[in-house]
Design an enzyme around this catalytic site. Structure first.
Site, mmCIF file in Angstrom:
data_model
loop_
_atom_site.group_PDB
_atom_site.id
_atom_site.type_symbol
_atom_site.label_atom_id
_atom_site.label_comp_id
_atom_site.label_asym_id
_atom_site.label_seq_id
_atom_site.Cartn_x
_atom_site.Cartn_y
_atom_site.Cartn_z
ATOM 1 N N LYS A 48 -11.122 -5.003 10.147
ATOM 2 C CA LYS A 48 -10.059 -4.495 11.025
ATOM 3 C C LYS A 48 -10.021 -5.264 12.346
ATOM 4 C CE LYS A 48 -8.097 -1.478 8.398
ATOM 5 N NZ LYS A 48 -6.717 -1.715 7.944
ATOM 6 N N TYR A 67 -15.806 -2.742 6.948
ATOM 7 C CA TYR A 67 -14.436 -2.269 7.211
ATOM 8 C C TYR A 67 -14.033 -2.605 8.653
ATOM 9 C CZ TYR A 67 -10.714 1.249 7.916
ATOM 10 O OH TYR A 67 -9.555 1.893 8.214
ATOM 11 N N GLY A 123 -0.418 4.728 -1.110
ATOM 12 C CA GLY A 123 -1.593 5.261 -0.434
ATOM 13 C C GLY A 123 -1.261 6.421 0.493
ATOM 14 N N GLN A 124 -2.276 6.866 1.242
ATOM 15 C CA GLN A 124 -2.092 8.071 2.071
ATOM 16 C C GLN A 124 -0.965 7.889 3.086
ATOM 17 O OE1 GLN A 124 -5.054 8.968 5.015
ATOM 18 N NE2 GLN A 124 -4.443 11.105 5.192
ATOM 19 N N GLY A 138 0.836 -1.207 0.000
ATOM 20 C CA GLY A 138 0.000 0.000 0.000
ATOM 21 C C GLY A 138 0.864 1.247 0.000
HETATM 22 N N1 SER Z 1 -9.696 7.048 8.122
HETATM 23 C C1 SER Z 1 -10.359 5.770 8.171
HETATM 24 C C2 SER Z 1 -11.636 5.779 7.442
HETATM 25 O O1 SER Z 1 -12.277 6.781 7.442
HETATM 26 C C3 SER Z 1 -10.584 5.340 9.589
HETATM 27 O O2 SER Z 1 -9.784 4.256 9.858
HETATM 28 O O3 SER Z 1 -12.013 4.812 6.885
#
Ligand code: SER
Length: 315
Positions: free
Chosen positions: A146, A142, A11-12, A8
């Site tokens: 996680k 999500y 990515g950010q 990744g």
């Molecule tokens: N920045 C993330 C999101 O908004 C939070 O883990 O999905």
């Protein structure tokens, strides 16, 4: 010499941690790996960059063997809103990708950093001073990926002795690479909009309080945890960390100190609002402080000043 792999990487968080790792351990010792996101010039020219789909176990193994990898910062994942749009893909990337990384870690005895999230909590979690160990019943796919990731990482440590470590990141604010498909993206977009257009339309409603962290604190936290003395770690995965607990209007008011004619309106995105409403307001990060010395350096004022300065140079 053994090396670090970052998945990744475009990515950010990846695009910011790779230069920090290159500086700290030497460019030759860092292998940056992206999938579809196009890397910027700094990433491409500052050291080795390769392409990988973490869902492909053989590809993961090949990179590890070819580059003599000893540690993986596994950052490849879909964020919360993107996951909600395609739950099957979220499971595939966030879980099957992690399983491949952990299996490779077991085979080659590697250390693994896994980024969990405030998303690993849910509506039944205490929202104020959210404890390190508490109820975790996330209602988003999500969050489910996680939380599963935290548990899998703990399992690989307990069952196979694999050195897994991880943090629960809150919203991460930065000026280099935009996040994509996250619920906390507003907190990055607002700065770009303030500098460029002097106006922003916020997709979360007033009063939506969430934890946030400025990128230099986020990258430093990951590296400090990976370098921490393992004897001091009671937890290994899913450490709560935060620097500020803020609402959209808190950021707006802080930006106005620098850009007085900045205006903000609200057009609520029901999907992202529902996600935000299921997350904590303020995490208790005392376990991270105690076990490996976590301390944020940036508060809202210091971050806002720097974000605006850097974005003014950029746009
Ligand atoms: N920045 C993330 C999101 O908004 C939070 O883990 O999905």
């Amino acid at each position: 010499m053994k090396r670090i792999l970052v998945t990744g990487a475009a990515g950010q968080i990846g695009s910011e941690i790779v230069p920090v790792l290159r500086k700290r351990y030497g460019s030759d010792n860092i292998v940056a790996a992206g999938h579809k996101t196009v890397p910027d010039r700094e990433l491409l020219e500052g050291g080795s960059f390769c392409q990988i789909d973490v869902r492909d176990y053989n590809a993961v193994e090949n990179i590890i063997e070819k580059h003599h990898i000893h540690t993986i910062y596994h950052l490849a994942a879909l964020l919360s809103a993107a996951s909600e749009k395609d739950p099957q893909l979220a499971w595939d990337v966030n879980i099957n990708g992690l399983r491949n990384i952990l299996e490779a870690a077991r085979k080659f005895n590697l250390s693994v950093f896994f980024p969990s999230s405030i998303g690993a909590f849910g509506p039944s979690t205490p929202a104020e001073n959210t404890p390190q160990d508490t109820i975790q019943r996330p209602t988003t796919i999500y969050g489910i990926t996680k939380l599963t990731g935290e548990l899998l990482c703990d399992y690989y440590y307990k069952r196979f002795g694999i050195d897994t470590r991880g943090l629960r990141f809150p919203g991460v604010i930065s000026y280099k690479t935009m996040p994509h498909g996250g619920t906390t993206d507003y907190a990055v977009e607002i700065f770009y909009a303030a500098v460029k257009d002097k106006k922003y339309e916020c997709f979360l409603k007033q009063g939506t309080r969430l934890d946030m962290l400025y990128m230099p604190d986020a990258t430093r936290a990951a590296i400090e945890l990976m370098e921490a003395d393992p004897a001091k770690l009671i937890h290994r995965n899913g450490f709560n960390i935060t620097a500020m607990s803020i609402t959209p209007e808190d950021i707006y008011n802080e930006i106005k100190k620098h850009i007085p004619d900045f205006t903000m309106t609200y057009t609520i995105d029901p999907m992202r609002q529902a996600i935000a409403d299921s997350w904590p307001h303020r995490m208790d990060d005392s376990a991270a402080r105690r076990e490996w010395g976590w301390r944020p350096e940036y508060n809202l004022a210091a971050m806002t000043k720097e974000m605006i300065e850097r974005l003014l140079e950029k746009v």
